[in-house]
Design a protein around this motif. Structure first.
Motif, PDB file in Angstrom:
ATOM      1  N   LYS A  93      72.815  45.626  25.883  1.00  0.00           N
ATOM      2  CA  LYS A  93      72.324  44.732  26.931  1.00  0.00           C
ATOM      3  C   LYS A  93      73.425  43.759  27.307  1.00  0.00           C
ATOM      4  O   LYS A  93      74.313  43.454  26.512  1.00  0.00           O
ATOM      5  CB  LYS A  93      71.060  44.005  26.515  1.00  0.00           C
ATOM      6  N   ILE A  94      73.373  43.310  28.538  1.00  0.00           N
ATOM      7  CA  ILE A  94      74.328  42.351  29.056  1.00  0.00           C
ATOM      8  C   ILE A  94      73.572  41.068  29.402  1.00  0.00           C
ATOM      9  O   ILE A  94      72.567  41.105  30.113  1.00  0.00           O
ATOM     10  CB  ILE A  94      75.037  42.890  30.313  1.00  0.00           C
ATOM     11  N   LEU A  95      74.047  39.957  28.871  1.00  0.00           N
ATOM     12  CA  LEU A  95      73.539  38.639  29.241  1.00  0.00           C
ATOM     13  C   LEU A  95      74.686  37.918  29.936  1.00  0.00           C
ATOM     14  O   LEU A  95      75.830  37.988  29.492  1.00  0.00           O
ATOM     15  CB  LEU A  95      73.104  37.857  28.000  1.00  0.00           C
ATOM     16  N   HIS A  96      74.392  37.235  31.031  1.00  0.00           N
ATOM     17  CA  HIS A  96      75.488  36.560  31.733  1.00  0.00           C
ATOM     18  C   HIS A  96      75.055  35.220  32.300  1.00  0.00           C
ATOM     19  O   HIS A  96      73.873  34.973  32.531  1.00  0.00           O
ATOM     20  CB  HIS A  96      76.053  37.443  32.850  1.00  0.00           C
ATOM     21  N   ILE A 126      70.090  32.649  24.997  1.00  0.00           N
ATOM     22  CA  ILE A 126      71.073  33.676  24.649  1.00  0.00           C
ATOM     23  C   ILE A 126      70.986  34.011  23.158  1.00  0.00           C
ATOM     24  O   ILE A 126      70.973  35.180  22.775  1.00  0.00           O
ATOM     25  CB  ILE A 126      72.495  33.232  25.029  1.00  0.00           C
ATOM     26  N   LYS A 127      70.909  32.987  22.316  1.00  0.00           N
ATOM     27  CA  LYS A 127      70.816  33.222  20.873  1.00  0.00           C
ATOM     28  C   LYS A 127      69.534  33.980  20.512  1.00  0.00           C
ATOM     29  O   LYS A 127      69.516  34.794  19.594  1.00  0.00           O
ATOM     30  CB  LYS A 127      70.898  31.902  20.117  1.00  0.00           C
ATOM     31  N   LEU A 182      76.427  42.202  25.008  1.00  0.00           N
ATOM     32  CA  LEU A 182      77.665  41.725  25.611  1.00  0.00           C
ATOM     33  C   LEU A 182      77.319  40.464  26.396  1.00  0.00           C
ATOM     34  O   LEU A 182      76.435  40.490  27.262  1.00  0.00           O
ATOM     35  CB  LEU A 182      78.251  42.798  26.527  1.00  0.00           C
ATOM     36  N   ILE A 183      77.987  39.354  26.095  1.00  0.00           N
ATOM     37  CA  ILE A 183      77.717  38.084  26.764  1.00  0.00           C
ATOM     38  C   ILE A 183      78.899  37.764  27.674  1.00  0.00           C
ATOM     39  O   ILE A 183      80.045  37.709  27.223  1.00  0.00           O
ATOM     40  CB  ILE A 183      77.502  36.951  25.741  1.00  0.00           C
ATOM     41  N   LEU A 184      78.621  37.565  28.953  1.00  0.00           N
ATOM     42  CA  LEU A 184      79.663  37.327  29.949  1.00  0.00           C
ATOM     43  C   LEU A 184      79.385  36.051  30.725  1.00  0.00           C
ATOM     44  O   LEU A 184      78.229  35.693  30.965  1.00  0.00           O
ATOM     45  CB  LEU A 184      79.722  38.492  30.946  1.00  0.00           C
TER      46      LEU A 184
END
Length: 64
Positions: free
Chosen positions: A4-7, A25-26, A34-36
């Motif tokens: 998964k992508i969090l941005h 986010i946590k 993946l954190i962007l």
């Protein structure tokens, strides 16, 4: 494998909501996340960043 992508995007030093963003986010991240940040996380409108030449904003971003 799934991931998964969090941005985040365009925070512009509006750090009053950063604790909510960081908490979410946590809560959502795991080993496949993946954190962007897409940019404009901090600018020099915040006095904290003026005094540290932007270093404080970078450190804050790394806390997530």
């Amino acid at each position: 494998m799934r991931f998964k992508i969090l941005h985040t995007n365009d925070i512009h030093s509006n750090f009053e909501n950063f604790s909510k963003i960081s908490t979410k986010i946590k809560e959502l991240k795991d080993e496949n996340t993946l954190i962007l940040d897409a940019g404009d996380f901090h600018d020099f409108k915040d006095i904290m960043l003026e005094g540290t030449k932007g270093i404080a904003g970078g450190k804050l971003l790394l806390e997530v």
